[in-house]
Design an enzyme around this catalytic site. Sequence first.
Site, PDB file in Angstrom:
ATOM      1  N   HIS A  97      71.864  68.708 -58.727  1.00 28.12           N
ATOM      2  CA  HIS A  97      72.755  69.928 -58.207  1.00 28.12           C
ATOM      3  C   HIS A  97      71.535  70.878 -58.545  1.00 28.12           C
ATOM      4  O   HIS A  97      70.711  71.330 -59.577  1.00 28.12           O
ATOM      5  CB  HIS A  97      73.175  70.224 -58.574  1.00 28.12           C
ATOM      6  CG  HIS A  97      73.805  71.942 -57.855  1.00 28.12           C
ATOM      7  ND1 HIS A  97      74.635  71.589 -56.135  1.00 28.12           N
ATOM      8  CD2 HIS A  97      73.773  72.823 -57.963  1.00 28.12           C
ATOM      9  CE1 HIS A  97      74.644  72.981 -55.759  1.00 28.12           C
ATOM     10  NE2 HIS A  97      74.182  73.371 -57.104  1.00 28.12           N
ATOM     11  N   CYS A  98      70.486  71.850 -57.474  1.00 28.50           N
ATOM     12  CA  CYS A  98      69.728  71.661 -57.898  1.00 28.50           C
ATOM     13  C   CYS A  98      69.655  73.685 -57.801  1.00 28.50           C
ATOM     14  O   CYS A  98      70.034  74.057 -56.840  1.00 28.50           O
ATOM     15  CB  CYS A  98      68.345  71.731 -57.069  1.00 28.50           C
ATOM     16  SG  CYS A  98      66.344  72.672 -57.594  1.00 28.50           S
TER      17      CYS A  98
END
Length: 270
Positions: free
Chosen positions: A131-132
Site C-alpha cells: 500500500h503506497c
Amino acid sequence: MNKSLFKSGCLVRTAHVILTWIITLILFLHNTDLRRCQERGDLLQPLVFSSVLLLSVLLYFTVSLMDPGFVLSDSQTETASGDGDEELEAMIPQEQNSIKQRRCGYCFLLQPMRARHCKWCKRCVRRFDHHCPWIDNCVGELNHRWFLLYLCVQFTAVCWGLQSAWSGFISAPSWQQWFTQNVFLLVAFAVTAVFSVVLLLLLCIHAYLASVNCTTWEFMSRHRILYLKHVDSEENPFDRGVFCNLWSFCCVCGTVAWEKMYIRHNNASV
C-alpha cells in the site's frame, strides 16, 4: 472506502499537484535553462519538459484512482468467471490438482493465491505488492505495471527539474547574498534531489521484482506466507525467466491464475 479515507486521499493528491506546480513555477520564474530557452524563443525544451510533467501527473492519478485488483465477492466472481484468465490459460497447461482457497479473516472473501488484505483500503488485493501512502492506493495485479511506468516518468521529470534548478544558481559576493538570491531554487533543488534518490531506489526495486515475478510483500515476508513457507529460500514458484516475467508483467492484462502456475512448478519439482 469510508469518508476519512476519501478525504485523506484527496489531501495527498492535492499536495502532490501543488508541490509539482510550485517546483515548476520556481524553475520557470528563475534564470534556469528552461527560462533561458523560453526567452530565446527555443520552446522545444520547455514544451517537452512540460509534457513529461503533465504525463507524470496523469499517470499519478491513473495509478492512484484505478482498481489495483480488489478481490471480488463470491457472487461477483461467479458472474465474472471465464472472463479474466483466457490469455494465461493458453500459456499454462491445465492441471488436475487444485489448491483450496482460504477465506480472509477480515472481509471473509475467498482469497486467490498471492492476494492479501490491505488494512488501509479494507479490502483484499490480488497479487498484493504494497500500500503506497503517496498515491493513497494499493499496488496490485491490475496497476503494478502502471505504477512502474509512473516511477519511470516521474524520475525523468524530477531529474530534469534537478538539473534545471542547478543551472539557475547565480553567484554572489557573500553566502548571505547568495542564499537570499537563490533560496527558492535551493528549495527546489533540495526537494528534487531527495525525490530523485527515492524514485531511483523504488524504480530499481520494482524493476527487479518484475523481472523475477515477485512482490514486495513476498520478498519481505516470505517466512510468513503459507504458500512460500515450504519452498526453498532460493526458489520462486512464479518465476518463468526474465523475458516471460517481463512480458507477463507488461503485456498480460486482467487477472492471472497463479494457482495453476504454482501447481505446475510443484509438479515439475517432484
